[in-house]
Design a protein around this motif. Structure first.
Motif, short mmCIF file in Angstrom:
data_model
loop_
_atom_site.label_atom_id
_atom_site.label_comp_id
_atom_site.label_asym_id
_atom_site.label_seq_id
_atom_site.Cartn_x
_atom_site.Cartn_y
_atom_site.Cartn_z
N SER A 1 0.80 -1.07 0.23
CA SER A 1 0.08 0.13 -0.08
C SER A 1 0.89 1.32 0.20
N LEU A 2 2.08 1.22 0.59
CA LEU A 2 3.00 2.37 0.58
C LEU A 2 3.57 2.60 -0.77
N TYR A 3 4.09 1.47 -1.66
CA TYR A 3 4.46 1.74 -3.02
C TYR A 3 3.45 2.21 -3.70
N ALA A 4 2.05 1.65 -3.68
CA ALA A 4 1.29 2.11 -4.41
C ALA A 4 0.66 3.37 -4.27
N LYS B 1 1.34 -8.61 -15.51
CA LYS B 1 2.72 -7.85 -15.26
C LYS B 1 3.69 -8.74 -15.78
N LYS B 2 4.69 -8.27 -16.45
CA LYS B 2 5.75 -9.11 -17.03
C LYS B 2 7.01 -8.53 -16.72
N GLY B 3 7.06 -7.66 -15.61
CA GLY B 3 8.26 -7.13 -15.29
C GLY B 3 8.98 -6.22 -16.25
N GLU B 4 10.34 -6.67 -16.59
CA GLU B 4 11.00 -5.90 -17.37
C GLU B 4 10.71 -5.92 -18.94
N VAL C 1 19.33 -1.94 -12.24
CA VAL C 1 18.12 -2.22 -11.27
C VAL C 1 18.88 -2.61 -9.75
N SER C 2 18.60 -1.66 -8.87
CA SER C 2 18.92 -1.72 -7.49
C SER C 2 18.09 -2.73 -6.71
N ASP C 3 16.90 -2.68 -6.68
CA ASP C 3 15.79 -3.46 -5.95
C ASP C 3 14.55 -3.39 -6.55
N PRO C 4 14.31 -4.67 -6.93
CA PRO C 4 12.74 -4.83 -7.69
C PRO C 4 11.57 -4.70 -6.77
N THR C 5 11.92 -4.57 -5.50
CA THR C 5 10.82 -4.56 -4.40
C THR C 5 9.71 -3.54 -4.67
N GLY C 6 8.50 -4.08 -4.79
CA GLY C 6 7.38 -3.04 -5.04
C GLY C 6 7.16 -2.66 -6.39
N ALA C 7 7.82 -2.94 -7.37
CA ALA C 7 7.80 -2.86 -8.91
C ALA C 7 6.34 -2.92 -9.04
N GLY C 8 5.59 -4.08 -9.04
CA GLY C 8 4.33 -4.44 -9.24
C GLY C 8 3.42 -3.50 -8.36
N SER D 1 4.39 1.14 -16.22
CA SER D 1 5.77 0.98 -16.35
C SER D 1 6.72 1.90 -15.96
N ILE D 2 6.36 3.15 -16.23
CA ILE D 2 7.55 4.35 -16.21
C ILE D 2 7.53 4.30 -14.59
N MET D 3 6.69 4.32 -13.71
CA MET D 3 6.91 4.47 -12.30
C MET D 3 7.51 3.27 -11.82
N ALA D 4 7.27 2.18 -12.29
CA ALA D 4 8.06 0.84 -11.82
C ALA D 4 9.36 1.13 -12.12
N SER D 5 9.71 1.72 -13.27
CA SER D 5 11.21 1.71 -13.67
C SER D 5 12.04 2.82 -12.60
N PHE D 6 11.33 3.99 -12.09
CA PHE D 6 11.79 4.90 -11.16
C PHE D 6 12.03 3.99 -9.87
N SER D 7 11.05 3.08 -9.67
CA SER D 7 11.02 2.48 -8.38
C SER D 7 12.31 1.34 -8.34
N VAL D 8 12.44 0.66 -9.06
CA VAL D 8 13.51 -0.21 -9.07
C VAL D 8 14.99 0.26 -9.25
N GLU D 9 15.02 1.39 -9.68
CA GLU D 9 16.62 1.88 -9.90
C GLU D 9 17.15 2.40 -8.23
N ARG D 10 16.02 2.30 -7.29
CA ARG D 10 16.91 2.66 -6.05
C ARG D 10 16.21 1.63 -4.89
#
Lengths: 299, 299
Positions: free
Chosen positions: B29-32, B201-204, B226-233, B263-272
């Motif tokens: 819920s926090l990521y979303a 959702k197919k990730g990358e 990619v630093s941390d894929p947690t929360g991408a979905g 997709s865009i927001m997930a890309s920002f999320s996984v970078e850190r």
């Protein structure tokens, strides 16, 4: 303008979890030629043995593929035997017999002009390089490869990729040749080695086109059932070069369409064993999938 | 119109081959919520323990996320500890502590209207269902899930997916719930169970949207690292629902844009790590990646 295709011509024996087929039409140059023939005239340079079935030659003739460069040599045709795992994602080579390809140095027939485009479909880079230097091509030249050559002919391959216009390989191979996990970095490595345009084929996930950095992401066309993934990459490369040859020029718009046609032709190829999927396709089927995928990806 | 988000609020401990971080902001819920907050006003319903750092609450407040539904309960915050393999493709859960989530039955604050849209972010389907029936939502309702609930709460999940408008899950989960390898067949299975709109959702590799059959293939935005894929979905789902809420209507064009923003927001999320990537994004960054991916995929 025509397209010259060189590469392997083979009799494949393929086992999948669902079926197994023996001595079926295979080889990079045959998949690529048949695929390209929907978009432009094609001349084939390859070699088969005396055991190559005449009915396969007739299939190629029906597609109006120029066979004056297809040598029929005494001996057995190149053979590849492989088994796919249950996801059809990985082929395990059970046996490779070079046969007539051992030391093959083709003559270039007069029907082949240096002004034609050239596809060096997947085969030993030494042979690709030999053909390249014999033809001295002035058209667009593309080169495809595979993991085996990256492992065993790395130096030759790195020399060749500087000379061609378009270098194709799949995602696993891009990682293998570069030592980079991230495909953007893998492409940067290939650029640093002198590759001009790079196509990274990602199978069911489409393809990436690089020309001074990432410039196009092509989608794959999703099919309901994959029967045999053999030749999908060769089919992709054939359609790409065939389309570029047929349109007689190369703009960003044309390149993008060419890559999408690559995906479309590969989708037909994997639906059936060998080139059976490709051989039953009509231009109307191709057009329909192109329009469909355009609608599925626009935003 | 606002978006209500329910789901987990957690302190994550994450190990990747490159780094390891303890008790960082996490939970679906926090990521979303953070992701959605770029597109629409958000109200959060969740629970944390007394040990939840005040600085994290301030981060949420800064994003103008309504916290009247965030209960601060005596006890420890939900904790998740996981380790990623070297490809960052799979997380292995090392420890899960439900803590304050044990038997959590939230009160619905008056600030939340049944006319708002509702995102049931990934959490036990029993809790998702409870909230659904308490709110009796009249807006768009989306439900996300994970492998654990498919395994342990299958019946509850299959009941819930009939009731919501958009059902989200990843490719592995779509295969798991349907028993189908092919994603087109997996989606057909979910439709037959009553799902109206389905997002796989197919990730990358992007995402697939189904509404009576495949109707959109959204690309993923490729990142250099990619630093941390947690929360991408979760981030993806948040952006999707946030965008739909912000535009106040739902057309095919708007849905497609919403998925691309996912997709865009997930890309920002996984970078850190954690939500750090999301928290430093600006609307201009988002717009830039949207325009870039549009250019990279048009043909």
């Amino acid at each position: 303008m025509k397209l010259t295709v060189i590469g392997s011509a083979a009799l494949d024996s393929i086992e999948t979890p669902a079926a197994s087929r023996k001595d079926i039409l295979g080889g990079s140059s045959l998949y690529a030629s048949i695929s390209a023939s929907f978009f432009s005239p094609v001349n084939l340079i390859s070699v088969v043995g005396g055991d190559f079935p005449a009915r396969y030659l007739r299939l190629l003739e029906k597609k109006k593929i120029g066979l004056s460069g297809l040598e029929i040599k005494e001996g057995r045709t190149f053979r590849w035997k492989a088994r796919y795992d249950k996801d059809l994602a990985h082929a395990r080579t059970l046996k490779t017999e070079l046969n007539v390809f051992e030391g093959f140095r083709p003559l270039i027939p007069k029907t082949i002009s240096r002004r034609d485009n050239l596809l060096l479909a997947n085969i030993d880079p030494e042979l690709q390089s030999y053909i390249f230097h014999r033809i001295k091509p002035e058209g667009i030249v593309a080169c495809d490869t595979m993991n085996l050559w990256i492992e065993t002919r790395r130096k030759e391959l790195l020399k060749l990729l500087k000379k061609v216009d378009i270098f194709l390989l799949n995602d696993a191979e891009a990682r293998q040749i570069s030592g980079e996990k991230n495909l953007l970095n893998a492409a940067r490595f290939l650029s640093s080695k002198g590759a001009k345009m790079i196509v990274i084929k990602k199978g069911e996930h489409g393809s990436l086109f690089f020309s001074k950095g990432l410039s196009f992401m092509a989608p794959a066309y999703m099919v309901k059932k994959v029967s045999d993934p053999t030749g999908a990459g060769d089919t992709f490369a054939g359609a790409l070069l065939g389309y570029l040859t047929g349109t007689k020029k190369m703009s960003s718009r044309i390149l993008r369409a060419a890559l999408v046609y690559g995906s479309i032709m590969a989708s037909f190829s994997v639906e059936r064993f060998s080139a059976e999927g490709l051989l039953r396709v009509t231009p109307a089927n191709i057009r329909k999938r192109y329009e469909h995928i355009k609608k599925l990806t626009e935003f």
